[in-house]
Design a protein around this motif. Structure first.
Motif, PDB file in Angstrom:
ATOM      1  N   GLN A   1      41.365  32.006  45.535  1.00 55.99           N
ATOM      2  CA  GLN A   1      40.725  32.986  46.415  1.00 55.99           C
ATOM      3  C   GLN A   1      41.753  33.677  47.309  1.00 55.99           C
ATOM      4  O   GLN A   1      41.697  34.893  47.514  1.00 55.99           O
TER       5      GLN A   1
ATOM      6  N   ILE B   1      43.565  47.862  39.476  1.00 53.85           N
ATOM      7  CA  ILE B   1      43.173  46.529  38.992  1.00 53.85           C
ATOM      8  C   ILE B   1      43.561  46.326  37.522  1.00 53.85           C
ATOM      9  O   ILE B   1      43.851  45.208  37.105  1.00 53.85           O
TER      10      ILE B   1
ATOM     11  N   SER C   1      38.119  36.847  34.439  1.00 55.88           N
ATOM     12  CA  SER C   1      37.229  37.956  34.820  1.00 55.88           C
ATOM     13  C   SER C   1      36.652  37.722  36.225  1.00 55.88           C
ATOM     14  O   SER C   1      36.478  38.653  37.010  1.00 55.88           O
ATOM     15  N   GLN C   2      36.422  36.445  36.533  1.00 54.28           N
ATOM     16  CA  GLN C   2      35.916  36.079  37.862  1.00 54.28           C
ATOM     17  C   GLN C   2      36.996  36.345  38.917  1.00 54.28           C
ATOM     18  O   GLN C   2      36.713  36.805  40.026  1.00 54.28           O
TER      19      GLN C   2
ATOM     20  N   LEU D   1      39.362  38.564  38.725  1.00 49.15           N
ATOM     21  CA  LEU D   1      39.449  40.020  38.948  1.00 49.15           C
ATOM     22  C   LEU D   1      38.308  40.498  39.850  1.00 49.15           C
ATOM     23  O   LEU D   1      38.505  41.367  40.704  1.00 49.15           O
ATOM     24  N   ASP D   2      37.129  39.884  39.672  1.00 58.70           N
ATOM     25  CA  ASP D   2      36.001  40.222  40.555  1.00 58.70           C
ATOM     26  C   ASP D   2      36.306  39.850  42.009  1.00 58.70           C
ATOM     27  O   ASP D   2      35.978  40.579  42.933  1.00 58.70           O
ATOM     28  N   MET D   3      36.942  38.693  42.189  1.00 58.29           N
ATOM     29  CA  MET D   3      37.315  38.268  43.553  1.00 58.29           C
ATOM     30  C   MET D   3      38.236  39.306  44.189  1.00 58.29           C
ATOM     31  O   MET D   3      38.133  39.590  45.380  1.00 58.29           O
TER      32      MET D   3
ATOM     33  N   ARG E   1      38.386  42.535  43.413  1.00 62.05           N
ATOM     34  CA  ARG E   1      37.594  43.745  43.707  1.00 62.05           C
ATOM     35  C   ARG E   1      36.775  43.567  44.978  1.00 62.05           C
ATOM     36  O   ARG E   1      36.570  44.509  45.722  1.00 62.05           O
ATOM     37  N   GLN E   2      36.307  42.343  45.176  1.00 61.16           N
ATOM     38  CA  GLN E   2      35.411  42.098  46.315  1.00 61.16           C
ATOM     39  C   GLN E   2      36.141  41.686  47.588  1.00 61.16           C
ATOM     40  O   GLN E   2      35.510  41.479  48.622  1.00 61.16           O
TER      41      GLN E   2
END
Ligand SMILES: [Zn+2]
Length: 244
Positions: free
Chosen positions: A108, A125, A151-152, A154-156, A158-159
């Motif tokens: 994280q 990204i 993929s998770q 990369l989502d972290m 982005r968020q």
């Protein structure tokens, strides 16, 4: 929130373990240290580089479950990705996998750090890649194995929000020493911390023994430096960092 600090390797050392100062900064390259030893955290890896890494390797950042430490400015072409392109176009990030650390938290923190670098260096990204992308090495090993899905991850990124802007942490800490068996011993150590380091210190009774508690330090970096001073001057055998 992640603490960010710098412990930059001197340019005189950096020239020997990089390709130079013209990194194109097109990619952010994600690695894991593969070092599961206890204590092999970001601070330990930053010190390794700062002291002059004997291996022919270098990387810009190391991040663990507590903090991210920068060893090289992004313009350096660090030797991390295993290929000329990866080394001369990539910003190298090492995620620590020490067994006494929290891997999920380190991932994280890496996501937060990467979001910050993307913004500062204008990298998108789709240019956040694995070490594997350049050289085929199985790195970052745990991310590739799906311990956290890529993929998770990369989502972290982005968020990620609340990305810290300053390189200095603002949390406050104190140092508590281990015990001294005599009043004389604790008095003399406390006196030295007051006079030599200019700190506020308090003596606390603990059963038949005594401990020293310092005043507060701002930022993990400052308190760790203070801890090093105590150890270097041999004023206490054990020290603990306390959150305030
Ligand atoms: Zn790697």
């Amino acid at each position: 929130m992640i603490t960010i600090r710098q412990k930059l390797v001197a340019a005189s050392k950096a020239v020997m373990i990089t390709n130079g100062q013209h990194n194109k900064k097109k990619y952010i390259v994600v690695h894991e240290t593969d070092n599961t030893n206890i204590g092999a955290d970001a601070d330990a890896h930053a010190r390794l580089q700062w002291n002059g890494n004997s291996r022919q390797a270098s990387w810009h950042w190391q991040v663990d479950d507590q903090e991210a430490v920068q060893s090289f400015e992004h313009f350096w072409e660090c030797w991390g990705a295993g290929t000329y392109q990866g080394n001369t176009e990539g910003i190298q990030i090492e995620i620590c996998v020490n067994q006494d650390g929290n891997y999920q938290k380190a991932v994280q923190n890496a996501a937060q750090l990467i979001a910050k670098i993307m913004k500062e260096e204008n990298i998108s990204i789709d240019h956040v890649v694995q070490h594997h992308f350049f050289s085929g090495k199985n790195c970052p090993r745990n991310l590739r194995a799906g311990k956290v899905k890529w993929s998770q991850f990369l989502d972290m990124i982005r968020q990620a929000h609340d990305v810290p802007k300053t390189p200095i942490g603002t949390n406050k800490y104190r140092i508590l020493t281990g015990t001294y068996s005599t009043k004389q011993a604790v008095d003399s150590a406390a006196q030295l911390m007051k006079i030599r380091f200019g700190w506020l210190v308090y003596i606390e009774q603990d059963g038949a023994y005594y401990r020293i508690k310092t005043g507060t330090f701002t930022g993990l970096s400052a308190v760790k430096q203070a801890e090093t001073k105590i150890k270097t001057a041999k004023l206490a055998q054990l020290t603990y960092i306390l959150d305030v």
